[in-house]
Design an enzyme around this catalytic site. Sequence first.
Site, mmCIF file in Angstrom:
data_model
loop_
_atom_site.group_PDB
_atom_site.id
_atom_site.type_symbol
_atom_site.label_atom_id
_atom_site.label_comp_id
_atom_site.label_asym_id
_atom_site.label_seq_id
_atom_site.Cartn_x
_atom_site.Cartn_y
_atom_site.Cartn_z
ATOM 1 N N ASP A 1 -34.674 -47.107 0.034
ATOM 2 C CA ASP A 1 -34.787 -46.518 -1.297
ATOM 3 C C ASP A 1 -36.245 -46.472 -1.759
ATOM 4 O O ASP A 1 -37.140 -47.086 -1.159
ATOM 5 C CB ASP A 1 -33.947 -47.317 -2.310
ATOM 6 C CG ASP A 1 -34.094 -48.847 -2.149
ATOM 7 O OD1 ASP A 1 -33.202 -49.557 -2.597
ATOM 8 O OD2 ASP A 1 -35.101 -49.299 -1.568
ATOM 9 N N ASN B 1 -25.570 -56.944 -9.782
ATOM 10 C CA ASN B 1 -24.303 -56.230 -10.067
ATOM 11 C C ASN B 1 -23.667 -55.709 -8.776
ATOM 12 O O ASN B 1 -22.872 -54.789 -8.796
ATOM 13 C CB ASN B 1 -24.547 -55.073 -11.051
ATOM 14 C CG ASN B 1 -25.497 -54.024 -10.468
ATOM 15 O OD1 ASN B 1 -25.961 -54.163 -9.331
ATOM 16 N ND2 ASN B 1 -25.764 -52.988 -11.232
ATOM 17 N N HIS C 1 -24.993 -54.060 -6.369
ATOM 18 C CA HIS C 1 -25.462 -52.792 -5.793
ATOM 19 C C HIS C 1 -26.137 -53.073 -4.448
ATOM 20 O O HIS C 1 -26.668 -54.162 -4.208
ATOM 21 C CB HIS C 1 -26.388 -52.029 -6.737
ATOM 22 C CG HIS C 1 -27.766 -52.600 -6.910
ATOM 23 N ND1 HIS C 1 -28.186 -53.181 -8.078
ATOM 24 C CD2 HIS C 1 -28.822 -52.658 -6.076
ATOM 25 C CE1 HIS C 1 -29.444 -53.559 -7.944
ATOM 26 N NE2 HIS C 1 -29.855 -53.260 -6.734
ATOM 27 N N GLU D 1 -25.450 -48.027 -7.372
ATOM 28 C CA GLU D 1 -24.947 -48.824 -8.491
ATOM 29 C C GLU D 1 -23.419 -48.798 -8.525
ATOM 30 O O GLU D 1 -22.792 -47.938 -7.886
ATOM 31 C CB GLU D 1 -25.501 -48.267 -9.806
ATOM 32 C CG GLU D 1 -27.019 -48.291 -9.904
ATOM 33 C CD GLU D 1 -27.585 -49.688 -10.241
ATOM 34 O OE1 GLU D 1 -28.717 -49.742 -10.684
ATOM 35 O OE2 GLU D 1 -26.867 -50.710 -10.061
HETATM 36 N N1 LIG Z 1 -33.293 -51.432 -4.571
HETATM 37 C C1 LIG Z 1 -33.472 -52.877 -4.491
HETATM 38 C C2 LIG Z 1 -32.385 -53.431 -3.599
HETATM 39 O O1 LIG Z 1 -32.544 -52.935 -2.277
HETATM 40 C C3 LIG Z 1 -32.486 -54.954 -3.610
HETATM 41 O O2 LIG Z 1 -31.512 -55.517 -2.741
HETATM 42 C C4 LIG Z 1 -32.267 -55.453 -5.023
HETATM 43 C C5 LIG Z 1 -32.345 -56.987 -5.082
HETATM 44 O O3 LIG Z 1 -33.690 -57.334 -5.166
HETATM 45 P P1 LIG Z 1 -34.183 -58.842 -4.957
HETATM 46 O O4 LIG Z 1 -34.163 -59.074 -3.465
HETATM 47 O O5 LIG Z 1 -35.585 -58.863 -5.511
HETATM 48 O O6 LIG Z 1 -33.235 -59.737 -5.693
HETATM 49 O O7 LIG Z 1 -33.278 -54.907 -5.874
HETATM 50 C C6 LIG Z 1 -33.448 -53.513 -5.868
HETATM 51 O O8 LIG Z 1 -32.431 -52.976 -6.621
#
Ligand SMILES: N[C@@H]1[C@@H](O)[C@H](O)[C@@H](COP(=O)(O)O)O[C@@H]1O
Length: 235
Positions: free
Chosen positions: A62, A128, A130, A135
Amino acid sequence: MDIKIFDTAKEASKEVFHEFEQALANGATTFGLATGSTPEDLYEYITASDLDFSDATALNLDEYYGLSADHPESYATFMNKHLFSKKPFKETFIPNGLATDVEAELARYNTLLDEHPIDLQILGIGQNAHIGFNEPGSSRETKTQLVDLTDSTIQANARFFDSVEDVPTQAFSMGLASIMQSKHILLLAFGESKAQAVKDMIEGPVTEDVPASLLQEHPNVTVYLDSAAASLLSK
Ligand SMILES: N[C@@H]1[C@@H](O)[C@H](O)[C@@H](COP(=O)(O)O)O[C@@H]1O
């Protein structure tokens, strides 16, 4: 789903590093990569190692929509800082956050994914549940898409920006259908804030309201948890 629980995120990340080592040894050439704080220890293990990715392809999950690749908080910057500047790949792909023709960018990325089937995909998980930026409510049929970020995601990611107003409200993301095509998926989740999402992913019903629960239907998923993220699991 194969669930592996470790005392700490570092111990879990070291095991994930060994999965990369094994995948390379088994001839894997294409790796689906993630951003956020979760994979940082893994990328440290990889950049400190002598693993050779010079014949490998990386495709990222992403990218924020509206940020240039050299913006300090773009995922392109994150990947260069944490991995690609220290461990070169043959080629790396990430959606173009400044694409002016959205449909063309979605088609470009879907073509790249078709041409480079992913051997090993790593995922984090949002609070959440995702995955990528898919989402709750995302269709399981969707390939690469431009998504509206939920407030929960914007708030969670605001820690990387000067203010919450600076967090983009949209992002390009590999869709759930794209992610499910990967041969082997490693989902990493660490910390108390992910415990409910992890429980819903593993023990809840498969529902588009919990995007990560779809992974229950994938034939080859390994979940790497620290004890805090696993703390609500019943087994
Ligand atoms: N697009 C990214 C996801 O790919 C990631 O898994 C999520 C959790 O991030 P973190 O690893 O900082 O908790 O954050 C963002 O939404």
